[in-house]
Design a protein around this motif. Structure first.
Motif, PDB file in Angstrom:
ATOM      1  N   LEU A 134       0.860  -1.189   0.152  1.00 31.63           N
ATOM      2  CA  LEU A 134       0.079  -0.026   0.077  1.00 31.63           C
ATOM      3  C   LEU A 134       0.835   1.289   0.149  1.00 31.63           C
ATOM      4  O   LEU A 134       1.932   1.257   0.581  1.00 31.63           O
ATOM      5  N   THR A 135       0.277   2.445  -0.775  1.00 29.70           N
ATOM      6  CA  THR A 135       0.940   3.615  -0.668  1.00 29.70           C
ATOM      7  C   THR A 135       0.868   4.232   0.745  1.00 29.70           C
ATOM      8  O   THR A 135      -0.059   3.779   1.443  1.00 29.70           O
ATOM      9  N   ASP A 136       1.689   5.353   1.158  1.00 30.42           N
ATOM     10  CA  ASP A 136       1.536   5.938   2.332  1.00 30.42           C
ATOM     11  C   ASP A 136       0.127   6.517   2.697  1.00 30.42           C
ATOM     12  O   ASP A 136      -0.679   6.483   3.704  1.00 30.42           O
ATOM     13  N   GLN A 137      -0.327   6.923   1.243  1.00 32.10           N
ATOM     14  CA  GLN A 137      -1.635   7.599   1.320  1.00 32.10           C
ATOM     15  C   GLN A 137      -2.608   6.603   1.711  1.00 32.10           C
ATOM     16  O   GLN A 137      -3.634   6.718   2.698  1.00 32.10           O
ATOM     17  N   GLU A 138      -2.720   5.280   1.059  1.00 38.41           N
ATOM     18  CA  GLU A 138      -3.658   4.158   1.356  1.00 38.41           C
ATOM     19  C   GLU A 138      -3.733   3.776   2.607  1.00 38.41           C
ATOM     20  O   GLU A 138      -4.437   3.457   3.319  1.00 38.41           O
ATOM     21  N   LYS A 139      -2.493   3.807   3.255  1.00 40.15           N
ATOM     22  CA  LYS A 139      -2.163   3.241   4.565  1.00 40.15           C
ATOM     23  C   LYS A 139      -2.976   4.182   5.641  1.00 40.15           C
ATOM     24  O   LYS A 139      -3.607   3.833   6.489  1.00 40.15           O
ATOM     25  N   ALA A 140      -2.714   5.593   5.369  1.00 35.04           N
ATOM     26  CA  ALA A 140      -3.430   6.599   6.285  1.00 35.04           C
ATOM     27  C   ALA A 140      -4.918   6.380   6.051  1.00 35.04           C
ATOM     28  O   ALA A 140      -5.453   7.083   6.914  1.00 35.04           O
ATOM     29  N   GLU A 141      -5.138   6.108   5.143  1.00 31.80           N
ATOM     30  CA  GLU A 141      -6.804   6.180   4.687  1.00 31.80           C
ATOM     31  C   GLU A 141      -7.624   5.034   5.658  1.00 31.80           C
ATOM     32  O   GLU A 141      -8.551   5.003   6.148  1.00 31.80           O
ATOM     33  N   ASN A 142      -6.719   4.086   6.030  1.00 34.62           N
ATOM     34  CA  ASN A 142      -7.185   3.007   6.970  1.00 34.62           C
ATOM     35  C   ASN A 142      -8.437   2.288   6.405  1.00 34.62           C
ATOM     36  O   ASN A 142      -9.269   1.594   7.157  1.00 34.62           O
ATOM     37  N   THR A 143      -8.593   1.954   5.110  1.00 29.53           N
ATOM     38  CA  THR A 143      -9.959   1.310   4.492  1.00 29.53           C
ATOM     39  C   THR A 143      -9.529   0.119   4.014  1.00 29.53           C
ATOM     40  O   THR A 143     -10.464  -0.780   3.758  1.00 29.53           O
ATOM     41  N   THR A 144      -8.361  -0.224   3.967  1.00 27.44           N
ATOM     42  CA  THR A 144      -7.683  -1.667   3.252  1.00 27.44           C
ATOM     43  C   THR A 144      -6.534  -1.943   4.229  1.00 27.44           C
ATOM     44  O   THR A 144      -5.822  -1.081   4.682  1.00 27.44           O
ATOM     45  N   MET A 145      -6.304  -3.424   4.306  1.00 26.89           N
ATOM     46  CA  MET A 145      -5.247  -3.974   4.694  1.00 26.89           C
ATOM     47  C   MET A 145      -4.715  -5.224   4.236  1.00 26.89           C
ATOM     48  O   MET A 145      -5.709  -5.925   3.471  1.00 26.89           O
ATOM     49  N   MET A 146      -3.533  -5.409   4.419  1.00 25.21           N
ATOM     50  CA  MET A 146      -3.032  -6.834   3.868  1.00 25.21           C
ATOM     51  C   MET A 146      -3.133  -7.781   4.955  1.00 25.21           C
ATOM     52  O   MET A 146      -2.176  -7.513   5.680  1.00 25.21           O
ATOM     53  N   CYS A 147      -3.972  -8.766   4.982  1.00 23.49           N
ATOM     54  CA  CYS A 147      -3.977  -9.672   6.104  1.00 23.49           C
ATOM     55  C   CYS A 147      -2.951 -10.755   6.342  1.00 23.49           C
ATOM     56  O   CYS A 147      -2.748 -11.223   7.187  1.00 23.49           O
ATOM     57  N   CYS A 148      -1.862 -10.749   5.151  1.00 25.59           N
ATOM     58  CA  CYS A 148      -0.855 -11.682   5.389  1.00 25.59           C
ATOM     59  C   CYS A 148       0.153 -11.112   6.745  1.00 25.59           C
ATOM     60  O   CYS A 148       0.744 -12.069   7.394  1.00 25.59           O
ATOM     61  N   VAL A 149       0.557  -9.708   6.549  1.00 26.94           N
ATOM     62  CA  VAL A 149       1.513  -9.418   7.575  1.00 26.94           C
ATOM     63  C   VAL A 149       0.853  -8.337   8.598  1.00 26.94           C
ATOM     64  O   VAL A 149       1.340  -7.973   9.551  1.00 26.94           O
ATOM     65  N   SER A 150      -0.323  -7.333   8.164  1.00 20.99           N
ATOM     66  CA  SER A 150      -0.529  -6.551   8.820  1.00 20.99           C
ATOM     67  C   SER A 150      -1.669  -6.919  10.062  1.00 20.99           C
ATOM     68  O   SER A 150      -2.368  -8.061   9.869  1.00 20.99           O
ATOM     69  N   ARG A 151      -1.618  -6.094  11.066  1.00 24.03           N
ATOM     70  CA  ARG A 151      -2.448  -6.508  12.182  1.00 24.03           C
ATOM     71  C   ARG A 151      -3.084  -5.442  12.733  1.00 24.03           C
ATOM     72  O   ARG A 151      -3.585  -4.618  11.776  1.00 24.03           O
ATOM     73  N   SER A 152      -3.463  -5.241  13.889  1.00 26.18           N
ATOM     74  CA  SER A 152      -4.431  -4.080  14.384  1.00 26.18           C
ATOM     75  C   SER A 152      -3.705  -3.144  15.519  1.00 26.18           C
ATOM     76  O   SER A 152      -3.281  -3.712  16.301  1.00 26.18           O
ATOM     77  N   GLU A 153      -3.925  -2.182  15.321  1.00 28.36           N
ATOM     78  CA  GLU A 153      -3.575  -0.996  16.440  1.00 28.36           C
ATOM     79  C   GLU A 153      -4.557  -0.838  17.506  1.00 28.36           C
ATOM     80  O   GLU A 153      -4.147  -0.936  18.802  1.00 28.36           O
ATOM     81  N   ASP A 154      -5.740  -1.225  17.288  1.00 27.00           N
ATOM     82  CA  ASP A 154      -7.034  -1.402  18.189  1.00 27.00           C
ATOM     83  C   ASP A 154      -7.212  -2.748  18.701  1.00 27.00           C
ATOM     84  O   ASP A 154      -6.725  -3.753  17.937  1.00 27.00           O
TER      85      ASP A 154
END
Lengths: 161, 325
Positions: free
Chosen positions: B298-318
């Protein structure tokens, strides 16, 4: 194939390996003179229209340029779109291209039946007679960057004869 | 010959893939070995797009390795593996393979394809990054497109050097130190015709430096292609809960297990390829909560939008994440 070793064509005054901004304007309305292009070296071209000679000169200028170059095209949509298509064929990317379009000028309609193009000042949705095969073409907003033209289609094809 | 038994179950990343036999092992350098794989029946293998990689299973894990051939009607697949002593164990296991061993592999996956409109390919590789770039050079030669290669390697530690010399002749520039590389790179970046696209593979810092310099010299993103490898090992992460709104399911993702693995265990089929946050295949829509983005896709902008995630490596802040699934 763009070649860096090509000798410069006479009259264009562009040195091989140019990586600045090329500003090409078409017709009376096209003017890039007021366009600010920053501190980069700039090369201006003026053409009456995007005719084969003009496009061939534009191609020869691009073929002597190197990656890093930017192209600004100003003028009627029909001319700058034809020039943009020629530039893309030389390998120029969309992001390297700025179009300053005079929207009051005629648009080019492509006929999918005979492949001819017809210019019109009528808005999208209206009909125009193809100058190649005389088919009555309905005009659309469907634009081809490669053709530099809007798609037309036979206006009454689905009506019972 | 060492007989390594095939693992009993295929890893999800190689499911629907191929079972191949090691037909040749050839050391490239002290730490790099080339492994050739073929169908045990001798059948032709699926063709692949230049720059593709293969996911290979070792024990319970998987690793992705670039294919070095042109990809055109292959009867064998060749990968080159750098031995990483402190890695997850994949490269060490690969180095223990012998002729006759069988391995589970995925079908070739393309994530570093050549631009079809390019009339010249400027290839840049550092170290083991030579592998996908060699595939590009071979495919370009096959298709009659020109390519040139800048290859940076430590003296004596360069894999495929002879092949690159044969393939590219004077279009190959070999560099063994940073200064000479910088000089060659700057010169090449300023003298490319408009049909040129750039492809870089190597350590992340190397690729970032090359791409930054290209951008500074006016190269737009559409001309720049890079293949990330050696994605940093990620920590196990904090446990969290996912709420699958459409399925009406709540799942706990424990520390050490990925969201993708958790979803698969619950019977969900999520399209995925690299399982390393590189390919972008396993993207999921997020409805609520802030993902902890750990991917390279994901681009930095896409990451900031928090509407998508890559479920293979990404987790949750909440503590809880709500997904449209």
């Amino acid at each position: 194939m763009c070649s860096a070793s090509m000798p410069p064509a006479a009259g264009t005054g562009l040195e091989p390996g140019f990586r600045g901004v090329i500003c090409a304007s078409f017709g009376a309305t096209g003017d890039t003179a007021g366009q600010h292009t920053g501190v980069q070296p700039r090369h201006d071209l003026r053409f009456k229209a995007a005719n084969p000679e003009a496009l061939s000169e534009l191609r020869s200028v691009l073929e002597r340029s190197h990656v890093g170059v930017r192209l600004v095209l100003a003028g009627p949509p029909a001319d700058i779109r034809a020039a943009a298509a020629a530039a893309a064929e030389c390998g120029l990317q969309q992001e390297e291209l700025t179009l300053l379009s005079d929207e009051t000028a005629p648009r080019v309609i492509y006929c999918p039946h005979c492949h001819a193009t017809t210019t019109t000042v009528r808005p999208a949705g209206s009909e125009v007679q193809c100058r190649g095969c005389a088919t009555s073409l309905a005009t659309t907003d469907h634009f081809s960057r490669r053709m530099g033209a809007y798609l037309g289609y036979s206006a009454h094809a689905e009506e019972a004869s | 010959m060492t007989i390594t038994a095939l693992p009993i179950t295929a890893h999800p990343a190689v499911e629907g893939g191929l079972q191949l036999e090691v037909t040749n092992i050839s050391p490239q350098t002290e730490s790099i070995v080339s492994i050739t794989l073929a169908d045990p029946s001798g059948a032709r293998l699926p063709s692949y797009v230049p720059g593709s990689h293969l996911v290979v299973q070792y024990g319970s894990g998987v690793n992705a390795y670039s294919l070095t051939g042109s990809g055109n009607g292959p009867t064998e697949y060749t990968i080159s593996v750098l031995r990483v002593e402190d890695g997850a164990g994949g490269s060490v296991a690969m180095h223990q393979l012998g002729v006759g061993d069988r391995v589970y592999v995925s079908r070739p996956r393309s994530a570093f394809a050549p631009a079809s409109t390019a009339t010249h390919h400027l290839l840049i590789a550092a170290g083991i990054g030579i592998t996908p770039v060699l595939s590009h050079a071979r495919a370009a030669a096959d298709r009659g497109t020109t390519s040139s290669l800048i290859y940076v390697y430590r003296p004596g530690a360069g894999a495929h050097v002879e092949e690159a010399r044969d393939l590219l002749g004077p279009a190959l520039t070999e560099c063994s130190d940073r200064n000479s590389f910088q000089k060659v790179l700057a010169e090449q970046l300023m003298t490319q015709s408009l049909g040129t696209h750039l492809y870089v593979c190597g350590p992340v810092a190397f690729m970032d430096a090359v791409l930054d310099q290209a951008r500074e010299l006016g190269w737009p993103p559409a001309r720049l292609h890079s293949e990330a490898f050696g994605a940093a090992e990620l920590d196990d992460g904090e446990p969290f809960t996912v709420n699958l709104v459409r399925s009406g399911l709540k799942l706990d993702v424990p520390s050490g297990a990925s969201l993708l693995e958790t979803l698969e265990k619950a019977g969900k089929t999520i399209p995925n390829m690299c399982r390393k946050g590189i390919c972008g295949e396993c993207v999921l829509p997020v409805l609520r909560g802030t993902p902890q983005h750990r991917d390279l896709y994901l681009t930095d902008q896409e990451k900031a939008e928090n509407t998508t995630m890559m479920c293979c490596v990404s987790r949750s802040e909440d503590p809880e994440l709500e997904l449209d699934l």
